[in-house]
Motif scaffolding. Structure first.
Motif, PDB file in Angstrom:
ATOM      1  N   ALA A  15      12.212   1.344   0.823  1.00  0.00           N
ATOM      2  CA  ALA A  15      11.144   2.331   0.446  1.00  0.00           C
ATOM      3  C   ALA A  15      11.723   3.716   0.095  1.00  0.00           C
ATOM      4  O   ALA A  15      11.398   4.291  -0.968  1.00  0.00           O
ATOM      5  CB  ALA A  15      10.067   2.354   1.522  1.00  0.00           C
ATOM      6  N   GLU A  16      12.559   4.152   0.604  1.00  0.00           N
ATOM      7  CA  GLU A  16      12.999   5.585   0.635  1.00  0.00           C
ATOM      8  C   GLU A  16      14.045   5.579  -0.652  1.00  0.00           C
ATOM      9  O   GLU A  16      13.844   6.454  -1.524  1.00  0.00           O
ATOM     10  CB  GLU A  16      13.785   6.334   1.983  1.00  0.00           C
ATOM     11  CG  GLU A  16      12.880   6.612   2.804  1.00  0.00           C
ATOM     12  CD  GLU A  16      13.484   7.078   4.049  1.00  0.00           C
ATOM     13  OE1 GLU A  16      14.840   7.527   4.231  1.00  0.00           O
ATOM     14  OE2 GLU A  16      12.636   7.122   5.142  1.00  0.00           O
ATOM     15  N   TYR A  17      14.898   4.504  -0.678  1.00  0.00           N
ATOM     16  CA  TYR A  17      15.688   4.564  -1.881  1.00  0.00           C
ATOM     17  C   TYR A  17      14.758   4.274  -3.269  1.00  0.00           C
ATOM     18  O   TYR A  17      15.204   4.821  -4.043  1.00  0.00           O
ATOM     19  CB  TYR A  17      16.502   3.064  -1.923  1.00  0.00           C
ATOM     20  CG  TYR A  17      17.370   3.073  -3.026  1.00  0.00           C
ATOM     21  CD1 TYR A  17      18.532   3.720  -3.149  1.00  0.00           C
ATOM     22  CD2 TYR A  17      17.212   2.125  -3.741  1.00  0.00           C
ATOM     23  CE1 TYR A  17      19.341   3.670  -4.412  1.00  0.00           C
ATOM     24  CE2 TYR A  17      18.012   2.059  -5.187  1.00  0.00           C
ATOM     25  CZ  TYR A  17      19.114   2.667  -5.163  1.00  0.00           C
ATOM     26  OH  TYR A  17      19.722   2.597  -6.432  1.00  0.00           O
ATOM     27  N   CYS A  18      13.751   3.500  -3.267  1.00  0.00           N
ATOM     28  CA  CYS A  18      12.943   3.381  -4.491  1.00  0.00           C
ATOM     29  C   CYS A  18      12.407   4.813  -4.882  1.00  0.00           C
ATOM     30  O   CYS A  18      12.386   4.929  -6.040  1.00  0.00           O
ATOM     31  CB  CYS A  18      11.768   2.229  -4.105  1.00  0.00           C
ATOM     32  SG  CYS A  18      12.554   0.658  -3.957  1.00  0.00           S
ATOM     33  N   VAL A  19      11.763   5.510  -3.839  1.00  0.00           N
ATOM     34  CA  VAL A  19      11.447   6.722  -4.038  1.00  0.00           C
ATOM     35  C   VAL A  19      12.389   7.821  -4.557  1.00  0.00           C
ATOM     36  O   VAL A  19      12.072   8.362  -5.791  1.00  0.00           O
ATOM     37  CB  VAL A  19      10.463   7.562  -3.067  1.00  0.00           C
ATOM     38  CG1 VAL A  19       9.887   8.847  -3.206  1.00  0.00           C
ATOM     39  CG2 VAL A  19       9.527   6.364  -2.560  1.00  0.00           C
ATOM     40  N   PHE A  50       0.615  -1.167  -0.061  1.00  0.00           N
ATOM     41  CA  PHE A  50       0.083   0.108   0.184  1.00  0.00           C
ATOM     42  C   PHE A  50       0.862   1.333   0.000  1.00  0.00           C
ATOM     43  O   PHE A  50       0.410   2.381  -0.557  1.00  0.00           O
ATOM     44  CB  PHE A  50      -0.939  -0.018   1.158  1.00  0.00           C
ATOM     45  CG  PHE A  50      -1.935  -1.218   1.079  1.00  0.00           C
ATOM     46  CD1 PHE A  50      -2.818  -1.460   0.315  1.00  0.00           C
ATOM     47  CD2 PHE A  50      -1.702  -2.216   2.179  1.00  0.00           C
ATOM     48  CE1 PHE A  50      -3.674  -2.372   0.338  1.00  0.00           C
ATOM     49  CE2 PHE A  50      -2.532  -3.229   2.047  1.00  0.00           C
ATOM     50  CZ  PHE A  50      -3.650  -3.411   1.330  1.00  0.00           C
ATOM     51  N   PHE A  51       1.930   1.167   0.647  1.00  0.00           N
ATOM     52  CA  PHE A  51       2.940   2.069   0.578  1.00  0.00           C
ATOM     53  C   PHE A  51       3.433   2.536  -0.747  1.00  0.00           C
ATOM     54  O   PHE A  51       3.291   3.670  -1.123  1.00  0.00           O
ATOM     55  CB  PHE A  51       4.190   1.963   1.638  1.00  0.00           C
ATOM     56  CG  PHE A  51       5.317   2.981   1.244  1.00  0.00           C
ATOM     57  CD1 PHE A  51       5.364   4.322   1.913  1.00  0.00           C
ATOM     58  CD2 PHE A  51       6.197   2.672   0.434  1.00  0.00           C
ATOM     59  CE1 PHE A  51       6.433   5.221   1.658  1.00  0.00           C
ATOM     60  CE2 PHE A  51       7.403   3.725   0.044  1.00  0.00           C
ATOM     61  CZ  PHE A  51       7.486   4.814   0.764  1.00  0.00           C
ATOM     62  N   PHE A  52       3.666   1.496  -1.334  1.00  0.00           N
ATOM     63  CA  PHE A  52       4.255   1.527  -2.985  1.00  0.00           C
ATOM     64  C   PHE A  52       3.085   2.058  -3.814  1.00  0.00           C
ATOM     65  O   PHE A  52       3.409   2.835  -4.721  1.00  0.00           O
ATOM     66  CB  PHE A  52       5.018   0.510  -3.349  1.00  0.00           C
ATOM     67  CG  PHE A  52       6.088   0.037  -2.421  1.00  0.00           C
ATOM     68  CD1 PHE A  52       7.363   0.848  -2.810  1.00  0.00           C
ATOM     69  CD2 PHE A  52       6.360  -0.804  -1.557  1.00  0.00           C
ATOM     70  CE1 PHE A  52       8.540   0.797  -2.409  1.00  0.00           C
ATOM     71  CE2 PHE A  52       7.616  -0.935  -0.832  1.00  0.00           C
ATOM     72  CZ  PHE A  52       8.797  -0.150  -1.196  1.00  0.00           C
ATOM     73  N   LEU A  53       2.002   1.587  -3.541  1.00  0.00           N
ATOM     74  CA  LEU A  53       0.804   2.328  -4.519  1.00  0.00           C
ATOM     75  C   LEU A  53       0.719   3.590  -4.069  1.00  0.00           C
ATOM     76  O   LEU A  53       0.421   4.330  -4.982  1.00  0.00           O
ATOM     77  CB  LEU A  53      -0.354   1.289  -4.234  1.00  0.00           C
ATOM     78  CG  LEU A  53      -0.580  -0.083  -4.657  1.00  0.00           C
ATOM     79  CD1 LEU A  53      -1.547  -0.701  -4.094  1.00  0.00           C
ATOM     80  CD2 LEU A  53      -0.513   0.076  -6.324  1.00  0.00           C
ATOM     81  N   ARG A  86       2.680   5.889  -3.240  1.00  0.00           N
ATOM     82  CA  ARG A  86       3.855   6.509  -3.960  1.00  0.00           C
ATOM     83  C   ARG A  86       4.278   6.473  -5.357  1.00  0.00           C
ATOM     84  O   ARG A  86       5.204   6.729  -5.910  1.00  0.00           O
ATOM     85  CB  ARG A  86       5.198   6.383  -3.177  1.00  0.00           C
ATOM     86  CG  ARG A  86       5.438   7.060  -1.872  1.00  0.00           C
ATOM     87  CD  ARG A  86       5.623   8.579  -2.116  1.00  0.00           C
ATOM     88  NE  ARG A  86       5.487   9.096  -0.809  1.00  0.00           N
ATOM     89  CZ  ARG A  86       5.387  10.576  -0.609  1.00  0.00           C
ATOM     90  NH1 ARG A  86       5.214  11.123  -1.816  1.00  0.00           N
ATOM     91  NH2 ARG A  86       5.272  11.173   0.400  1.00  0.00           N
ATOM     92  N   LYS A  87       3.304   5.624  -5.955  1.00  0.00           N
ATOM     93  CA  LYS A  87       2.992   5.297  -7.320  1.00  0.00           C
ATOM     94  C   LYS A  87       4.285   4.611  -7.836  1.00  0.00           C
ATOM     95  O   LYS A  87       4.606   4.865  -9.059  1.00  0.00           O
ATOM     96  CB  LYS A  87       3.078   6.782  -8.145  1.00  0.00           C
ATOM     97  CG  LYS A  87       1.608   7.407  -7.719  1.00  0.00           C
ATOM     98  CD  LYS A  87       1.640   8.703  -8.777  1.00  0.00           C
ATOM     99  CE  LYS A  87       0.393   9.386  -8.666  1.00  0.00           C
ATOM    100  NZ  LYS A  87       0.366  10.754  -9.445  1.00  0.00           N
ATOM    101  N   GLU A  88       4.665   3.704  -7.206  1.00  0.00           N
ATOM    102  CA  GLU A  88       5.715   2.554  -7.278  1.00  0.00           C
ATOM    103  C   GLU A  88       5.066   1.444  -7.712  1.00  0.00           C
ATOM    104  O   GLU A  88       5.215   0.497  -7.024  1.00  0.00           O
ATOM    105  CB  GLU A  88       6.718   2.646  -6.211  1.00  0.00           C
ATOM    106  CG  GLU A  88       7.328   3.702  -5.713  1.00  0.00           C
ATOM    107  CD  GLU A  88       8.453   4.269  -6.978  1.00  0.00           C
ATOM    108  OE1 GLU A  88       8.938   3.198  -7.618  1.00  0.00           O
ATOM    109  OE2 GLU A  88       8.742   5.498  -6.966  1.00  0.00           O
ATOM    110  N   TYR A  89       4.384   1.428  -8.810  1.00  0.00           N
ATOM    111  CA  TYR A  89       3.404   0.171  -9.222  1.00  0.00           C
ATOM    112  C   TYR A  89       4.213  -1.044  -9.435  1.00  0.00           C
ATOM    113  O   TYR A  89       3.664  -2.036  -9.272  1.00  0.00           O
ATOM    114  CB  TYR A  89       2.588   0.750 -10.319  1.00  0.00           C
ATOM    115  CG  TYR A  89       1.842   1.922 -10.272  1.00  0.00           C
ATOM    116  CD1 TYR A  89       0.932   1.986  -9.401  1.00  0.00           C
ATOM    117  CD2 TYR A  89       2.086   3.069 -11.107  1.00  0.00           C
ATOM    118  CE1 TYR A  89       0.210   3.207  -9.079  1.00  0.00           C
ATOM    119  CE2 TYR A  89       1.278   4.198 -10.785  1.00  0.00           C
ATOM    120  CZ  TYR A  89       0.262   4.087  -9.751  1.00  0.00           C
ATOM    121  OH  TYR A  89      -0.505   5.369  -9.527  1.00  0.00           O
ATOM    122  N   LYS A  90       5.280  -1.130 -10.100  1.00  0.00           N
ATOM    123  CA  LYS A  90       6.151  -2.090 -10.425  1.00  0.00           C
ATOM    124  C   LYS A  90       6.542  -2.894  -9.113  1.00  0.00           C
ATOM    125  O   LYS A  90       6.384  -4.072  -9.033  1.00  0.00           O
ATOM    126  CB  LYS A  90       7.470  -2.114 -11.322  1.00  0.00           C
ATOM    127  CG  LYS A  90       7.170  -1.502 -12.783  1.00  0.00           C
ATOM    128  CD  LYS A  90       8.301  -1.245 -13.339  1.00  0.00           C
ATOM    129  CE  LYS A  90       7.935  -0.678 -14.983  1.00  0.00           C
ATOM    130  NZ  LYS A  90       9.072  -0.082 -15.472  1.00  0.00           N
TER     131      LYS A  90
END
Length: 165
Positions: free
Chosen positions: A110-114, A64-67, A69-73
């Protein structure tokens, strides 16, 4: 990473301005600015290199965090791992271990991905691309609330039946 992105990451004030455009959540700019600076320093000011950080939102919210932040993959990959773990025979009874591993991995990365997504969009040198590619999906919060409410209801029903599903 382009010279333009390196220039932004090297200038704390400019980094925060661009992150505000990208994140569209001003209260989170400082968190991600510090994270980007940390990853950029780890990459010797040439690139972003992963360094472990922590996000409680990502720990408890996982996909849900990745959704949000629009990190769909990444959200899709996490969903696939969680679903697949339900069908792998040798993991039977170890679902909680998989869940904890997914939560810890999500929180640590998470922070690295964003920040990585931010830098990818910075390379386009277009503030409108930053705005379009960033931001948040507020519906992801509601989806998480509904999901966890359903989990709590199912858990309560199982407990009230003496632990029998």
């Amino acid at each position: 990473m382009t010279d333009y992105a390196r220039e932004i990451l090297s200038d704390g004030k400019l980094l925060r301005q661009k992150l505000e455009i990208f994140l569209q959540t001003p209260s989170k700019v400082e968190i991600y600015a510090r994270a980007c600076e940390k990853f950029f320093a780890a990459g010797k000011q040439r690139e972003l290199n992963y360094v472990s950080t922590w996000s409680w939102w990502a720990f408890f919210g996982t996909l849900f965090f990745f959704l949000y932040r629009k990190e769909y993959k990444i959200a899709a990959a996490l969903f696939a791992v969680m679903v697949a773990s339900c069908f792998i025979p040798f993991l039977d009874g170890h679902d909680s271990a998989v869940g904890i591993a997914v939560s810890v991995t999500s929180a640590a990365m998470a922070e690295y991905c964003v920040c990585d997504s931010f830098v990818s969009l910075l390379d386009k040198q277009d503030d409108e691309a930053l705005r379009r590619g960033g931001g948040v999906n507020r519906w992801a919060i509601w989806l998480a609330v509904i999901f966890y409410a359903l989990v709590a209801i199912v858990f309560a029903l199982i407990i009230s039946n003496g632990g029998k599903a």
